[in-house]
Design a protein around this motif. Structure first.
Motif, PDB file in Angstrom:
ATOM      1  N   LEU A  42      90.534  14.388  97.632  1.00 44.36           N
ATOM      2  CA  LEU A  42      91.004  14.380  96.245  1.00 44.36           C
ATOM      3  C   LEU A  42      92.515  14.197  96.161  1.00 44.36           C
ATOM      4  O   LEU A  42      93.010  13.529  95.244  1.00 44.36           O
ATOM      5  N   LEU A  43      93.240  14.776  97.092  1.00 45.54           N
ATOM      6  CA  LEU A  43      94.691  14.617  97.109  1.00 45.54           C
ATOM      7  C   LEU A  43      95.078  13.152  97.314  1.00 45.54           C
ATOM      8  O   LEU A  43      95.932  12.618  96.600  1.00 45.54           O
ATOM      9  N   VAL A  44      94.446  12.488  98.254  1.00 45.78           N
ATOM     10  CA  VAL A  44      94.728  11.071  98.493  1.00 45.78           C
ATOM     11  C   VAL A  44      94.321  10.231  97.288  1.00 45.78           C
ATOM     12  O   VAL A  44      95.051   9.330  96.860  1.00 45.78           O
ATOM     13  N   LEU A  45      93.171  10.531  96.714  1.00 44.55           N
ATOM     14  CA  LEU A  45      92.699   9.786  95.544  1.00 44.55           C
ATOM     15  C   LEU A  45      93.634   9.967  94.353  1.00 44.55           C
ATOM     16  O   LEU A  45      93.974   9.007  93.653  1.00 44.55           O
ATOM     17  N   THR A  46      94.102  11.185  94.140  1.00 45.33           N
ATOM     18  CA  THR A  46      95.013  11.459  93.039  1.00 45.33           C
ATOM     19  C   THR A  46      96.361  10.782  93.250  1.00 45.33           C
ATOM     20  O   THR A  46      96.934  10.212  92.316  1.00 45.33           O
ATOM     21  N   TYR A  47      96.856  10.832  94.477  1.00 45.97           N
ATOM     22  CA  TYR A  47      98.134  10.182  94.765  1.00 45.97           C
ATOM     23  C   TYR A  47      98.040   8.672  94.566  1.00 45.97           C
ATOM     24  O   TYR A  47      98.941   8.054  94.004  1.00 45.97           O
ATOM     25  N   ARG A  48      96.947   8.088  94.997  1.00 45.80           N
ATOM     26  CA  ARG A  48      96.760   6.645  94.835  1.00 45.80           C
ATOM     27  C   ARG A  48      96.639   6.273  93.347  1.00 45.80           C
ATOM     28  O   ARG A  48      97.197   5.269  92.903  1.00 45.80           O
TER      29      ARG A  48
END
Length: 125
Positions: A91-97
């Protein structure tokens, strides 16, 4: 001790739901992290919070001796920790992207935002 943990689990669930109903993606992620901790504490409390002997089965017995700790909640909590950590990382990677492309962290604005026109990174990057 179990009533204190039961109240704490309820507070964790309430805080997690409150944060997950937010429009800001970071708050949503914090709510999911707190929800994972609430589930772990719930499993811990359901497995009884008493000090008992380790679940070592002597030779010749097929079952746990009386008064031995139950190893199942501990195994479930370890599994839940690994799963919640990997899910939170995703989720962190998805949110950052999404923040990079849409330049907003508000979910309402994300629905109507146009992605920036920039080339994708090369394959294998």
């Amino acid at each position: 001790m179990e009533p204190v943990f039961a109240i704490l689990v309820g507070l964790f669930f309430a805080a997690a739901i409150y944060l997950m109903l937010s429009r800001i993606t970071i708050r949503i992620m914090l709510g999911i992290a707190i929800l994972g901790n609430a589930v772990n504490l719930l499993l811990f409390t359901a497995g009884r919070v008493t000090r008992e002997v380790p679940p070592i089965i002597p030779d010749g017995l097929d079952t746990l001796p009386a008064g031995a700790a139950n190893p199942l909640p501990q195994a479930l909590i370890l599994t839940a920790i690994v799963i919640s950590f990997s899910f939170l990382t995703f989720l962190l990677v998805l949110t950052y992207r999404a923040y990079q492309d849409l330049e907003t962290d508000n979910t309402d604005e994300m629905r109507f935002a146009e992605p920036r026109d920039r080339p994708l990174p090369p394959a294998g990057y």
